[in-house]
Design an enzyme around this catalytic site. Structure first.
Site, PDB file in Angstrom:
ATOM      1  CE  LYS A  88     -38.319 -46.736  -0.215  1.00 30.90           C
ATOM      2  NZ  LYS A  88     -39.768 -47.028  -0.387  1.00 30.90           N
ATOM      3  CB  ILE A  89     -31.702 -43.045   3.099  1.00 31.62           C
ATOM      4  CG1 ILE A  89     -30.683 -44.180   3.167  1.00 31.62           C
ATOM      5  CG2 ILE A  89     -31.442 -41.998   4.184  1.00 31.62           C
ATOM      6  CD1 ILE A  89     -30.555 -44.833   4.516  1.00 31.62           C
TER       7      ILE A  89
END
Length: 234
Positions: A88-89
């Site tokens: 997750k960015i």
């Protein structure tokens, strides 16, 4: 709910294991806020235990850093935790600087990404454009937070779905739902995934129940609470 995939959102391992045993839950998401709430002390230990217990369904783990160089290093480490792991960015860092160059760089390395905290169509366009062809990725649009601002998320999610379908391997996720109805709305918009907290998942048993029955159960709840209070008006 025939087409949309339901992911469980949380960081409590016992609840995640329980959800894993359910055929309804197709994957898992978590974030730093949920880990804080769950009292997680060691991120890597927690994540590796989760992957060990859930080895064959999508799990998204988020980077913790706020600078892009460190985010990239964290992403490589998170990717090593399992083949079913998505990194997750956030779409920007806390200063509002775009993560798109990092997303493109990580995608070129073949990582599976879950780009999070997206709220605008422009952000959806930029994210999908940054994905390398042949990779598998998730675009998490926070529909619940859009609604919290007084804006109807449905038109935005429908357009986001159209954009995501332009690149193979890209899935649209309805994030931050507030109620069970959002699951049906997400499916109507063409979303591939919706991620739900245990509080929402626990309400799925009520789907299909008659409104008359829910009315009766509500009155019964009031009656039981009155007995527990021990109050008397007269």
């Amino acid at each position: 709910m025939n087409k949309i995939k339901i992911y469980a959102d949380g960081a409590n391992i016992e609840e995640m294991e329980k959800a894993y045993k359910s055929e309804t839950i197709k994957g898992f998401t978590t974030n730093p806020s949920l880990m804080k709430k769950a009292g997680i002390q060691n991120y890597e230990t927690f994540a590796k235990e989760v992957v060990k217990k859930i080895p064959d369904r999508s799990i998204s783990f988020e980077v913790f850093a706020d600078d892009f160089i460190t985010m990239g290093l964290e992403a490589a480490k998170i990717a090593s935790w399992g083949e079913n792991v998505y990194i997750k960015i956030p779409i920007t860092n806390s200063q509002g600087k775009s993560s798109i160059p990092l997303i493109n760089s990580l995608s070129k390395k073949g990582y599976s990404l879950n780009v999070t905290a997206i709220l605008t169509i422009e952000q959806v366009h930029e994210t999908v454009d940054a994905f390398e062809p042949g990779t598998e990725n998730i675009v998490s649009v926070f529909a619940g937070r859009i609604a919290d601002s007084g804006v109807d998320p449905m038109p935005i999610m429908k357009e986001a779905s159209r954009i995501c379908k332009e690149k193979e391997g890209t899935e649209l996720l309805w994030a931050s739902p507030r109620e069970v109805l959002n699951i049906f709305q997400a499916e109507e918009c063409g979303c591939d995934i919706i991620t739900c907290t245990p509080a929402i998942l626990n309400k799925l048993a009520g789907v299909g129940k008659s409104l008359n029955q829910i009315s009766l159960e509500t009155v019964q709840m009031f009656t039981e609470d009155v007995k527990k209070l021990g109050y008397s008006i007269i």
